[in-house]
Enzyme design. Sequence first.
Site, short mmCIF file in Angstrom:
data_model
loop_
_atom_site.label_atom_id
_atom_site.label_comp_id
_atom_site.label_asym_id
_atom_site.label_seq_id
_atom_site.Cartn_x
_atom_site.Cartn_y
_atom_site.Cartn_z
N ASP A 10 -3.10 47.53 40.78
CA ASP A 10 -1.61 47.40 40.22
C ASP A 10 -1.13 45.94 40.21
O ASP A 10 -1.45 45.40 41.44
CB ASP A 10 -0.81 48.43 40.47
CG ASP A 10 0.88 48.43 40.02
OD1 ASP A 10 0.71 48.29 38.95
OD2 ASP A 10 1.60 48.32 41.05
N MET A 11 -0.12 45.55 39.50
CA MET A 11 0.50 44.18 39.68
C MET A 11 1.71 44.12 40.35
O MET A 11 1.75 43.84 41.54
CB MET A 11 0.47 43.64 38.35
CG MET A 11 -0.83 43.04 37.81
SD MET A 11 -0.74 42.26 36.24
CE MET A 11 -0.16 40.76 36.95
N ASP A 12 2.57 44.80 39.71
CA ASP A 12 4.20 44.87 40.29
C ASP A 12 4.37 45.79 41.52
O ASP A 12 3.76 47.09 41.32
CB ASP A 12 5.10 45.02 39.15
CG ASP A 12 5.24 44.12 38.22
OD1 ASP A 12 5.79 43.13 38.16
OD2 ASP A 12 4.50 44.25 37.08
N THR A 44 -2.42 47.45 34.89
CA THR A 44 -1.14 47.32 34.89
C THR A 44 -0.31 47.96 33.79
O THR A 44 -0.89 48.33 33.04
CB THR A 44 -0.76 46.08 35.22
OG1 THR A 44 0.62 45.66 35.14
CG2 THR A 44 -1.27 45.41 33.67
N GLY A 45 0.97 48.40 34.22
CA GLY A 45 1.78 48.79 32.93
C GLY A 45 2.31 47.76 32.14
O GLY A 45 2.85 47.66 31.17
N LYS A 172 -3.71 54.78 33.41
CA LYS A 172 -4.76 53.71 34.36
C LYS A 172 -6.02 54.18 34.47
O LYS A 172 -7.10 53.59 34.67
CB LYS A 172 -4.08 53.13 35.42
CG LYS A 172 -2.36 52.08 35.26
CD LYS A 172 -2.25 51.82 36.52
CE LYS A 172 -0.77 51.05 36.32
NZ LYS A 172 -0.39 50.28 37.36
N ASP A 195 1.39 51.45 43.70
CA ASP A 195 2.67 51.96 44.31
C ASP A 195 3.45 52.95 43.75
O ASP A 195 4.73 53.51 43.99
CB ASP A 195 3.52 50.99 44.78
CG ASP A 195 4.16 50.06 43.44
OD1 ASP A 195 5.33 49.92 43.38
OD2 ASP A 195 3.23 50.08 42.32
N SER A 196 3.17 53.35 42.17
CA SER A 196 4.06 54.17 41.54
C SER A 196 3.45 55.38 40.70
O SER A 196 1.99 55.61 40.78
CB SER A 196 4.86 53.18 40.37
OG SER A 196 5.60 52.16 41.06
N ASN A 198 2.62 55.85 37.95
CA ASN A 198 1.58 55.30 36.75
C ASN A 198 0.30 55.14 37.48
O ASN A 198 -0.70 54.68 36.77
CB ASN A 198 2.24 54.43 35.91
CG ASN A 198 2.54 53.09 36.39
OD1 ASN A 198 2.33 52.94 37.70
ND2 ASN A 198 2.68 52.04 35.74
#
Length: 245
Positions: A10-12, A44-45, A172, A195-196, A198
Amino acid sequence: MGTYKLIALDMDGTLLNEDKKISAENQAAIREASAQGKVVIMSTGRGAISAMPFIKELGLSTPLVVVNGSEVWASPDTLLKRTLVPIETIRNLHQLAVEHDCWWWAYSVAGVFNRESEGLDMDQHEWLKFGYFTDNAEKLQRIRDVVSSWGTLEITNSHPSNLEMNPLGISKATGVETVCQLLGIAMSEVIAMGDSENDIAMIREAGLGVAMGNAQEEVKRIADITTVTNNEHAVAQVIRTYLLA
């Protein structure tokens, strides 16, 4: 412990620190993993357009999963698969935002639009994801309940104050599975970090699911392990401990 071949990031809140930068430590570990023949992908989202500068910065030419799985790219310049949200659904989601006086944003194939996009004709676009943002938890829950009752969308978040809507059955996890099929890698050979909400599906289905130290509680609950935060080079730590071990 298996031998892992691929790490999905994941990115953010995960790869990126709170300044939205990739630390030198994370960058070095990713380059080292790539040099050793391990596959590093973004999951990523974000849309492809906003993910690409980071992909270039890392020198990656690997596949990528963007918009929570609504698009899978075989490489940074080759789209493999795209799943759209029907336009009627987008209109209904938008109407819900208007009724609840809620900030919204949406990813189309052409880019990102939001509540301040002047003169936007929704019918002129192909849509990939719709999102809501509000600090009012009750409002968020009301919207979630309504959309949930339709039974036509995946509902997740990328932050406790938002909601993200993707086509039903798209996540994802499905994106990473598509990449694995392309590369001949099993999901048991994958490390997934996030972290989230998604990130939950891919963390659950990966061989090693890693929650960030800064992750939402539900993510930590379902993960195999919890690591340090995104400001402490968690990606480098996990790569060195589990992927290059």
